[in-house]
Enzyme design. Structure first.
Site, short mmCIF file in Angstrom:
data_model
loop_
_atom_site.label_atom_id
_atom_site.label_comp_id
_atom_site.label_asym_id
_atom_site.label_seq_id
_atom_site.Cartn_x
_atom_site.Cartn_y
_atom_site.Cartn_z
N HIS A 107 8.77 5.72 -17.78
CA HIS A 107 9.26 6.09 -16.44
C HIS A 107 8.32 5.59 -15.36
O HIS A 107 7.13 5.40 -15.60
CB HIS A 107 9.44 7.60 -16.31
CG HIS A 107 8.22 8.40 -16.65
ND1 HIS A 107 7.85 8.66 -17.95
CD2 HIS A 107 7.29 8.98 -15.87
CE1 HIS A 107 6.74 9.36 -17.94
NE2 HIS A 107 6.36 9.57 -16.69
N HIS A 109 7.10 6.50 -11.32
CA HIS A 109 7.06 7.50 -10.25
C HIS A 109 7.22 6.80 -8.91
O HIS A 109 6.57 5.77 -8.66
CB HIS A 109 5.69 8.19 -10.21
CG HIS A 109 5.36 8.99 -11.44
ND1 HIS A 109 5.52 10.35 -11.51
CD2 HIS A 109 4.86 8.62 -12.64
CE1 HIS A 109 5.12 10.78 -12.69
NE2 HIS A 109 4.71 9.75 -13.41
#
Ligand code: 5GP
Length: 144
Positions: A107, A109
């Site tokens: 992922h 941010h």
């Protein structure tokens, strides 16, 4: 967990992709999902994840998948900036526990930074859900 950890199909983000856990989503297509970080470091902290399971981190990911994902990160970051008007934005990504990674599904941010609003610690306090919903609504509108 260190680099080279085996992908756990029951990690929290895999459950969000499968709809087994709730998330406040702001963007979704065939490749990627973006949603509000529930322990945000700043107002509008958003996560972008690939829908494809299997990569625990950046080094683990197929470069072709990464090149698709980074385009989605850019698109969502533009939406966050357009919606909230921060003074800056951090695009961050951690690999392995010693580097700060806590969820082992790749992922990115997106952390908007506002002058005079300190960026909070990583994965710290839980946000007010109504506030997250309101921020998400603005980001969705900017991405529409
Ligand atoms: P990492 O520490 O792996 O780089 O980032 C994981 C992020 O996921 C952290 O910023 C943390 O606040 C966030 N997070 C952890 N659990 C949940 C959850 O259940 N829902 C959402 N929306 N975010 C989560």
């Amino acid at each position: 967990m260190t680099l080279g950890t085996t992908y756990d199909p029951n990690n929290i983000f895999a459950k969000i992709i499968r709809g087994e856990m709730p998330a406040i989503k702001v963007f979704e297509d065939q490749d990627a999902l973006a949603f509000m970080d529930i322990f945000p470091q700043s107002r509008g902290h958003t996560l972008v994840i690939p829908k494809k399971a299997g990569a625990t981190n950046f080094l683990d990911a197929d470069p072709a998948d990464l090149s698709v994902l980074i385009g989605k990160v850019r698109r969502v970051a533009e939406g966050v900036v357009a919606a909230l008007g921060p003074d800056g934005v951090r695009i961050m990504q951690f690999n392995g526990t010693p580097a700060g990674q806590t969820v082992f599904h790749l992922h990115f941010h997106i952390i908007p930074v506002f002058e005079n609003e300190p960026v909070k610690r990583h994965a710290g306090e839980k946000a007010d859900i109504a506030e997250l919903e309101a921020l998400a609504e603005k980001i969705r509108a900017a991405l529409a």
